[in-house]
Design a protein around this motif. Structure first.
Motif, PDB file in Angstrom:
ATOM      1  N   ILE A  79     -27.206 -23.498  25.708  1.00 21.48           N
ATOM      2  CA  ILE A  79     -25.919 -23.313  26.048  1.00 21.48           C
ATOM      3  C   ILE A  79     -24.959 -23.051  24.731  1.00 21.48           C
ATOM      4  O   ILE A  79     -25.041 -24.332  24.180  1.00 21.48           O
ATOM      5  N   THR A  80     -24.482 -22.109  24.515  1.00 25.78           N
ATOM      6  CA  THR A  80     -23.594 -22.163  23.140  1.00 25.78           C
ATOM      7  C   THR A  80     -22.363 -21.770  23.226  1.00 25.78           C
ATOM      8  O   THR A  80     -21.305 -21.569  22.404  1.00 25.78           O
ATOM      9  N   ASP A  81     -21.929 -21.215  24.561  1.00 23.44           N
ATOM     10  CA  ASP A  81     -20.650 -20.615  24.947  1.00 23.44           C
ATOM     11  C   ASP A  81     -19.801 -21.886  25.604  1.00 23.44           C
ATOM     12  O   ASP A  81     -19.701 -22.181  26.604  1.00 23.44           O
ATOM     13  N   TYR A  82     -19.193 -22.659  24.557  1.00 26.26           N
ATOM     14  CA  TYR A  82     -18.595 -23.863  24.917  1.00 26.26           C
ATOM     15  C   TYR A  82     -17.124 -23.639  25.556  1.00 26.26           C
ATOM     16  O   TYR A  82     -16.544 -24.677  26.054  1.00 26.26           O
ATOM     17  N   LYS A  83     -16.799 -22.252  25.802  1.00 25.60           N
ATOM     18  CA  LYS A  83     -15.535 -21.943  26.303  1.00 25.60           C
ATOM     19  C   LYS A  83     -15.641 -21.743  27.652  1.00 25.60           C
ATOM     20  O   LYS A  83     -14.609 -21.431  28.496  1.00 25.60           O
ATOM     21  N   ASN A  84     -16.914 -21.871  28.112  1.00 20.40           N
ATOM     22  CA  ASN A  84     -17.001 -21.368  29.667  1.00 20.40           C
ATOM     23  C   ASN A  84     -16.403 -22.477  30.341  1.00 20.40           C
ATOM     24  O   ASN A  84     -16.774 -23.763  30.478  1.00 20.40           O
ATOM     25  N   PRO A  85     -15.452 -22.002  31.446  1.00 18.62           N
ATOM     26  CA  PRO A  85     -14.786 -22.528  32.163  1.00 18.62           C
ATOM     27  C   PRO A  85     -15.492 -23.641  33.194  1.00 18.62           C
ATOM     28  O   PRO A  85     -15.071 -24.706  33.827  1.00 18.62           O
ATOM     29  N   ASP A  86     -16.843 -23.240  33.444  1.00 20.18           N
ATOM     30  CA  ASP A  86     -17.704 -24.142  34.349  1.00 20.18           C
ATOM     31  C   ASP A  86     -17.896 -25.409  33.808  1.00 20.18           C
ATOM     32  O   ASP A  86     -18.523 -26.338  34.493  1.00 20.18           O
ATOM     33  N   TYR A  87     -17.775 -25.914  32.404  1.00 22.56           N
ATOM     34  CA  TYR A  87     -17.767 -27.100  31.954  1.00 22.56           C
ATOM     35  C   TYR A  87     -16.814 -27.367  30.927  1.00 22.56           C
ATOM     36  O   TYR A  87     -16.612 -28.512  30.362  1.00 22.56           O
ATOM     37  N   SER A  88     -15.939 -26.413  30.589  1.00 22.06           N
ATOM     38  CA  SER A  88     -14.676 -26.732  29.705  1.00 22.06           C
ATOM     39  C   SER A  88     -13.577 -26.212  30.617  1.00 22.06           C
ATOM     40  O   SER A  88     -12.911 -25.159  30.542  1.00 22.06           O
ATOM     41  N   PRO A  89     -12.963 -26.969  31.394  1.00 20.21           N
ATOM     42  CA  PRO A  89     -12.005 -26.699  32.330  1.00 20.21           C
ATOM     43  C   PRO A  89     -10.318 -26.330  31.785  1.00 20.21           C
ATOM     44  O   PRO A  89      -9.896 -25.764  32.470  1.00 20.21           O
ATOM     45  N   LEU A  90     -10.452 -26.546  30.499  1.00 25.49           N
ATOM     46  CA  LEU A  90      -9.278 -26.156  29.775  1.00 25.49           C
ATOM     47  C   LEU A  90      -9.140 -24.697  29.905  1.00 25.49           C
ATOM     48  O   LEU A  90      -8.102 -23.997  29.923  1.00 25.49           O
ATOM     49  N   TYR A  91     -10.212 -23.954  29.775  1.00 26.59           N
ATOM     50  CA  TYR A  91     -10.417 -22.332  29.694  1.00 26.59           C
ATOM     51  C   TYR A  91     -10.458 -21.894  31.315  1.00 26.59           C
ATOM     52  O   TYR A  91     -10.597 -20.822  31.336  1.00 26.59           O
ATOM     53  N   ALA A  92     -10.275 -22.735  32.232  1.00 21.51           N
ATOM     54  CA  ALA A  92     -10.297 -22.156  33.601  1.00 21.51           C
ATOM     55  C   ALA A  92      -8.752 -21.644  34.100  1.00 21.51           C
ATOM     56  O   ALA A  92      -7.637 -21.820  33.566  1.00 21.51           O
ATOM     57  N   GLU A  93      -8.859 -20.835  35.162  1.00 17.90           N
ATOM     58  CA  GLU A  93      -7.712 -20.329  35.840  1.00 17.90           C
ATOM     59  C   GLU A  93      -7.459 -21.424  36.761  1.00 17.90           C
ATOM     60  O   GLU A  93      -7.779 -21.932  37.615  1.00 17.90           O
ATOM     61  N   LEU A  94      -6.103 -22.186  36.297  1.00 18.84           N
ATOM     62  CA  LEU A  94      -5.687 -23.596  36.845  1.00 18.84           C
ATOM     63  C   LEU A  94      -4.648 -23.341  38.035  1.00 18.84           C
ATOM     64  O   LEU A  94      -4.190 -24.511  38.532  1.00 18.84           O
ATOM     65  N   SER A  95      -4.270 -22.254  38.333  1.00 23.80           N
ATOM     66  CA  SER A  95      -3.126 -22.010  39.379  1.00 23.80           C
ATOM     67  C   SER A  95      -3.504 -22.524  40.803  1.00 23.80           C
ATOM     68  O   SER A  95      -4.790 -22.412  40.870  1.00 23.80           O
ATOM     69  N   GLY A  96      -2.880 -23.132  41.590  1.00 26.47           N
ATOM     70  CA  GLY A  96      -3.428 -23.898  42.768  1.00 26.47           C
ATOM     71  C   GLY A  96      -3.924 -25.229  42.721  1.00 26.47           C
ATOM     72  O   GLY A  96      -4.179 -25.761  43.751  1.00 26.47           O
ATOM     73  N   MET A  97      -3.940 -25.856  41.506  1.00 22.50           N
ATOM     74  CA  MET A  97      -4.660 -27.165  41.120  1.00 22.50           C
ATOM     75  C   MET A  97      -3.657 -28.108  41.851  1.00 22.50           C
ATOM     76  O   MET A  97      -2.460 -28.100  42.129  1.00 22.50           O
ATOM     77  N   PRO A  98      -4.160 -29.409  42.405  1.00 21.48           N
ATOM     78  CA  PRO A  98      -3.055 -30.511  42.940  1.00 21.48           C
ATOM     79  C   PRO A  98      -2.246 -31.080  41.516  1.00 21.48           C
ATOM     80  O   PRO A  98      -2.642 -30.779  40.727  1.00 21.48           O
ATOM     81  N   PRO A  99      -1.067 -31.712  42.246  1.00 20.96           N
ATOM     82  CA  PRO A  99      -0.228 -32.409  41.194  1.00 20.96           C
ATOM     83  C   PRO A  99      -1.073 -33.540  40.472  1.00 20.96           C
ATOM     84  O   PRO A  99      -2.097 -34.083  41.199  1.00 20.96           O
ATOM     85  N   THR A 100      -0.886 -33.469  39.165  1.00 18.18           N
ATOM     86  CA  THR A 100      -1.966 -33.981  38.420  1.00 18.18           C
ATOM     87  C   THR A 100      -1.152 -35.119  37.247  1.00 18.18           C
ATOM     88  O   THR A 100       0.036 -34.776  36.894  1.00 18.18           O
TER      89      THR A 100
END
Length: 319
Positions: free
Chosen positions: A228-249
């Motif tokens: 694995i070299t794509d370190y921006k994959n949101p499956d393990y780099s949540p910073l790059y995920a679509e975050l709408s709808g996440m719980p209060p944090t």
């Protein structure tokens, strides 16, 4: 030998002999890009020994059990809370270290300060069990909890460091399959970006006694492997995920740690995605400082309680 007063002073000031020892031993696992299993075993043993230094709460009910061959532990207060809330906690350790005793450091503190029972579990560790083993175990524990009658809306999901990454990825997985989400996220120094590219890796390198960029990159390699070299994959780099709808944090991070920017960027993105988020940066704090018996750590735990009260009851509280 250190006396207790010297240890507390060194920890609170993030200076002195104990901090130097922590930095020396924690960083011993990063001397090369290819850490041997024997070296990793020694590092795991040291991580477990930290639990004996940091464990401060004994007046709790603790019960070990198995969830589908996953070691787990309930940490409960002796009194019954009127709120039927449960904290599901994912421990840190770079996905390579940490067992139930280590998880018990923050697990017991959260129970003691919130009154809510905490469920911790020992997910499979890398490099013996690479991604997505830890996430698969987290999903199984979530399914056990919800299958036992606990509503998702009564679950608070928490995690520190790599466990913060795991908590985020579990939440994103639940979102992906359109399942109900936990009521809140509590993140202590979360690892959010596998690219290890933020500025604080350099600016805080000399200040963080616990981890460094070399440590993070070694942990990343152990967890993801060489393919694995794509370190921006949101499956393990949540910073790059679509975050709408996440719980209060709630995000807590030390000012003096290399992962500080991971927290800051996550808070910005959550806010832009319309998620209620509170970022607390602790001056003088290092990576997951909440584990240690200090006044700063106690204040952080109080803030966790206040945040959860505001989420559960919709009101602000001051101390």
């Amino acid at each position: 030998m250190f006396n207790k007063r010297d240890i507390k002073k060194d920890i609170e000031n993030s200076t002195g002999p104990l901090i130097k020892i922590l930095k020396s031993v924690y960083h011993s696992a990063e001397s090369s890009a290819n850490v041997t299993l024997e070296e990793l075993k020694k590092h795991r043993n040291f991580i477990e020994s930290i639990a004996h230094i940091a464990f401060t709460h004994t007046r709790l009910k603790i019960k070990k059990f198995d969830i589908d061959n996953i070691e787990a532990e309930w940490i409960r207060p002796f009194y019954n809370s009127p709120d039927k809330k449960v904290i599901l906690y994912c421990h840190g350790g770079g996905y390579t270290c940490g067992e139930l005793e280590y998880a018990g450091i923050l697990g017991t503190k959260m129970t003691a300060h919130t009154g809510f029972p905490v469920l911790t579990f020992a997910y499979r560790l890398a490099p013996e069990n690479r991604y997505p083993a830890a996430l698969e175990d987290a999903v199984r524990v979530w399914e056990y909890l919800t299958g036992s009658g606990v509503k998702a809306s009564d679950i608070i999901l928490a995690g520190d460091s790599a466990g913060g990454n795991l908590a985020l990825e579990l939440c994103l997985y639940l979102k992906k399959i359109k399942s109900s989400l936990p009521s809140a996220l509590i993140l202590f120094s979360p690892w959010t970006d596998m690219t290890a590219s933020s500025a604080t890796y350099k600016s805080e390198e000399a200040n963080d006694p616990i981890i460094s960029k070399t440590y993070v990159c070694n942990a990343r390699k152990a967890y993801l492997g060489d393919d694995i070299t794509d370190y921006k994959n949101p499956d393990y780099s949540p910073l790059y995920a679509e975050l709408s709808g996440m719980p209060p944090t709630l995000i807590q991070v030390g000012k003096n740690e290399v992962l500080r920017r991971d927290s800051e960027l996550l808070a910005v993105k959550l806010k832009k995605s319309g998620v209620r988020v509170k970022l607390q940066v602790y001056s003088g704090g290092w990576h997951v400082f909440q584990q240690f018996p200090t006044a700063m750590a106690k204040r952080a735990m109080i803030e966790v309680h206040l945040f959860l009260i505001s989420v559960i009851y919709g009101r602000k509280n001051k101390i």
